[in-house]
Design an enzyme around this catalytic site. Sequence first.
Site, PDB file in Angstrom:
ATOM      1  N   CYS A 124       0.893  -1.183   0.000  1.00 40.55           N
ATOM      2  CA  CYS A 124       0.000   0.000   0.000  1.00 40.55           C
ATOM      3  C   CYS A 124       0.916   1.213   0.000  1.00 40.55           C
ATOM      4  CB  CYS A 124      -0.880  -0.003   1.238  1.00 40.55           C
ATOM      5  SG  CYS A 124      -1.637  -1.592   1.605  1.00 40.55           S
ATOM      6  N   ALA A 125       1.444   1.577  -1.141  1.00 47.95           N
ATOM      7  CA  ALA A 125       2.677   2.372  -1.151  1.00 47.95           C
ATOM      8  C   ALA A 125       2.529   3.867  -1.392  1.00 47.95           C
ATOM      9  CB  ALA A 125       3.645   1.795  -2.182  1.00 47.95           C
ATOM     10  N   ALA A 126       1.442   4.321  -2.030  1.00 52.34           N
ATOM     11  CA  ALA A 126       1.375   5.747  -2.386  1.00 52.34           C
ATOM     12  C   ALA A 126       1.117   6.606  -1.146  1.00 52.34           C
ATOM     13  CB  ALA A 126       0.261   5.971  -3.406  1.00 52.34           C
ATOM     14  N   PRO A 127       1.673   7.813  -1.084  1.00 49.96           N
ATOM     15  CA  PRO A 127       2.457   8.475  -2.138  1.00 49.96           C
ATOM     16  C   PRO A 127       3.927   8.046  -2.216  1.00 49.96           C
ATOM     17  CG  PRO A 127       2.156   9.949  -0.283  1.00 49.96           C
ATOM     18  CD  PRO A 127       1.363   8.716   0.044  1.00 49.96           C
ATOM     19  N   GLY A 128       4.413   7.255  -1.272  1.00 51.62           N
ATOM     20  CA  GLY A 128       5.750   6.714  -1.476  1.00 51.62           C
ATOM     21  C   GLY A 128       6.776   7.001  -0.396  1.00 51.62           C
ATOM     22  N   GLU A 162       0.296   0.341  -5.563  1.00 58.53           N
ATOM     23  CA  GLU A 162      -0.773   1.226  -5.099  1.00 58.53           C
ATOM     24  C   GLU A 162      -2.040   0.858  -5.855  1.00 58.53           C
ATOM     25  OE1 GLU A 162      -1.528   3.451  -2.735  1.00 58.53           O
ATOM     26  OE2 GLU A 162      -3.456   3.682  -3.730  1.00 58.53           O
ATOM     27  N   ASP A 170      -4.596  -4.885  -7.440  1.00 58.12           N
ATOM     28  CA  ASP A 170      -5.288  -5.414  -6.280  1.00 58.12           C
ATOM     29  C   ASP A 170      -4.333  -6.388  -5.575  1.00 58.12           C
ATOM     30  OD1 ASP A 170      -7.990  -6.106  -4.945  1.00 58.12           O
ATOM     31  OD2 ASP A 170      -7.110  -8.030  -5.479  1.00 58.12           O
ATOM     32  N   CYS A 192      -1.976   4.423  10.737  1.00 59.39           N
ATOM     33  CA  CYS A 192      -1.901   5.725  11.416  1.00 59.39           C
ATOM     34  C   CYS A 192      -3.240   5.973  12.097  1.00 59.39           C
ATOM     35  CB  CYS A 192      -1.508   6.841  10.463  1.00 59.39           C
ATOM     36  SG  CYS A 192      -2.590   7.045   9.060  1.00 59.39           S
TER      37      CYS A 192
HETATM   38  C1  LIG Z   1      -1.589   4.693   4.657  1.00 56.62           C
HETATM   39  S1  LIG Z   1      -1.642   4.883   2.956  1.00 56.62           S
HETATM   40  C2  LIG Z   1      -0.036   4.448   2.462  1.00 56.62           C
HETATM   41  C3  LIG Z   1       1.021   5.483   2.709  1.00 56.62           C
HETATM   42  C4  LIG Z   1       2.358   5.042   2.156  1.00 56.62           C
HETATM   43  N1  LIG Z   1       2.784   3.785   2.712  1.00 56.62           N
HETATM   44  C5  LIG Z   1       3.446   6.066   2.381  1.00 56.62           C
HETATM   45  O1  LIG Z   1       4.253   5.912   3.282  1.00 56.62           O
HETATM   46  O2  LIG Z   1       3.518   7.048   1.618  1.00 56.62           O
HETATM   47  C6  LIG Z   1      -2.552   3.509   2.418  1.00 56.62           C
HETATM   48  C7  LIG Z   1      -2.661   3.346   0.924  1.00 56.62           C
HETATM   49  O3  LIG Z   1      -3.460   2.194   0.653  1.00 56.62           O
HETATM   50  C8  LIG Z   1      -4.177   2.437  -0.525  1.00 56.62           C
HETATM   51  N2  LIG Z   1      -5.339   1.521  -0.683  1.00 56.62           N
HETATM   52  C9  LIG Z   1      -6.645   1.850  -0.761  1.00 56.62           C
HETATM   53  N3  LIG Z   1      -7.386   0.748  -0.980  1.00 56.62           N
HETATM   54  C10 LIG Z   1      -6.548  -0.277  -1.068  1.00 56.62           C
HETATM   55  C11 LIG Z   1      -6.715  -1.662  -1.325  1.00 56.62           C
HETATM   56  N4  LIG Z   1      -7.907  -2.185  -1.523  1.00 56.62           N
HETATM   57  N5  LIG Z   1      -5.623  -2.429  -1.358  1.00 56.62           N
HETATM   58  C12 LIG Z   1      -4.391  -1.895  -1.151  1.00 56.62           C
HETATM   59  N6  LIG Z   1      -4.181  -0.587  -0.902  1.00 56.62           N
HETATM   60  C13 LIG Z   1      -5.242   0.212  -0.866  1.00 56.62           C
HETATM   61  C14 LIG Z   1      -4.590   3.892  -0.387  1.00 56.62           C
HETATM   62  O4  LIG Z   1      -4.931   4.433  -1.650  1.00 56.62           O
HETATM   63  C15 LIG Z   1      -3.342   4.505   0.221  1.00 56.62           C
HETATM   64  O5  LIG Z   1      -2.502   5.023  -0.788  1.00 56.62           O
END
Ligand SMILES: C[S@@+](CC[C@H](N)C(=O)[O-])C[C@H]1O[C@@H](n2cnc3c(N)ncnc32)[C@H](O)[C@@H]1O
Length: 517
Positions: free
Chosen positions: A109-113, A133, A160, A231
């Site tokens: 779950c990487a965005a924004p990175g 992402e 996914d 978070c």
């Molecule tokens: C907490 S944020 C990640 C922040 C990132 N790790 C960083 O350090 O920049 C969680 C991410 O999970 C994504 N997300 C949303 N639905 C998801 C899904 N079904 N499977 C995996 N990721 C998902 C969100 O779009 C979001 O970018």
Amino acid sequence: MSTEYFEHRERALLGERYDALYAAPSESAARGVTVSALRTTPEAFAAQADFPVEPSPFCRAGFVVKDAAFKPGRHPYHHAGVFYSQEPSASSAAPLLGVRPGMRVLDLCAAPGGKSSQLAAALGGQGLLVSNEFVAARAEVLKSNLERMGVANAVVLNEDTGRIAAALPEFFDRVLVDAPCSGEGMFRKEAVAVTQHCEALVKQCAELGAQILDNAAALLAPGGEMIYSTCTFAPEEDEGQVAAFLARHPEFALADVFGRVDYSFGSAGEANRTGGLPLDVSKVRRIWPCQGGEGHFIARLVKAGTPRTLPAPGEYTPEEQLWLAAAAEQSKKQKPGKGKPARAESRDARASRRENARVLREEVQGKRGRRAGDSGAGESASPAQSLAAWHEFAARYFPALADRPAVVHGGGVLLPVPFPQTGLHVLRAGVFVGSVQKGRFIPEHHLFTAFGARCTNREELTLADPRVTDYLSGREMAASTAADGWCCVTVDGYPLGGGKVSAGRVKNHYPKALRLL
Ligand SMILES: C[S@@+](CC[C@H](N)C(=O)[O-])C[C@H]1O[C@@H](n2cnc3c(N)ncnc32)[C@H](O)[C@@H]1O
């Protein structure tokens, strides 16, 4: 919606401790920067930074920034990938994964990175980072941020997590699940975290997190390790989530979250948040607002089995050689010109790359400036011509890269990351170094951010030099250290991007989308 449900729940769980734990030391949200080891050390950064920074308690490469007027996105070091602007407690999770050069690492779950940038720094350019992402627009931001941070060994996916698990079972040595969560630690940072918050959101996020964790479990190799982080403070997404995962997955054990580092921070987990399931809460970690960050929860999970032996640095394993050979075979089949769009790159990615190449071409050749002998608009270089042009360019400007495997993909030349053919939606798998435009090799921005320090021709600027702002604003500037031809523009030795020198002037090739306004 307000935070009524949250406050009611937390007061019930914490009793008299509520006010003290949620009392943040400052009125505004905590801010920080995390320094990339791909560029420099934390010590060198602290000595060079022209804004006040304090070491973060949560991460060795992290710094707290208290100056409310500081705009990290405008700072040249941000543009040069020296730091990533990251809320201090958010920088805590990735280092606990114990990533070493040569590993295969997945950020699901990487965005924004932010955390992917930290994982890439820990890999030091060796091994593989797969950054995924799920949300397409956010995946493009992720790709751009990894490019800015100079990451050369990343595969960026827009997928996914279940499809990734089906394609790459037990493939990874390390997995980070920074789950999409109810964001209770974002209340001060993002107004939307408050307006969207409710009990139903917590339950929905807990269910999604459980699915993602199950997929992460399938992706992890025997003996592999995973970090799960959120978070938020919600029991179902934190201690309760981890306890339920361990009940479903007897092949996993909970490990001390600090087992891979020699420092600590925050507080132990809370025993009354496990949903009645067994969990040694002393092994997980919470960061409360009173501890200086906005809030985080972290657990470390280890899969039973013997970890694989990591390959020797700089050598491709036999299976990596097969993947590279497959990419080279595909490259030979690429049709020049109006061939079918390559499957492995999104339409957005291709469009932005073409737009970038068009802008570069126009700036080099002038809008009407086709030279005698140029091919017509409908023709372009064959894969063999593209590779020959790259090798000629590399021999002059990047001799250290000339022997690297290169393939043609989607009309451009790619230094590929060894990665199996999976049918997954790949946005980027390596570094696009450039493409042949009207008979000339035009380098891509990623070439300079990833390998600029190895460019033989550099326009070397310092932070105090007003030409840094000129360059980042897209203006032409006087050349002082670079000779005629393509050059990498650097600030204090860190690569900002490309330029082309002629008659003592550096023509600006900083991508329009990244320029200071
Ligand atoms: C907490 S944020 C990640 C922040 C990132 N790790 C960083 O350090 O920049 C969680 C991410 O999970 C994504 N997300 C949303 N639905 C998801 C899904 N079904 N499977 C995996 N990721 C998902 C969100 O779009 C979001 O970018």
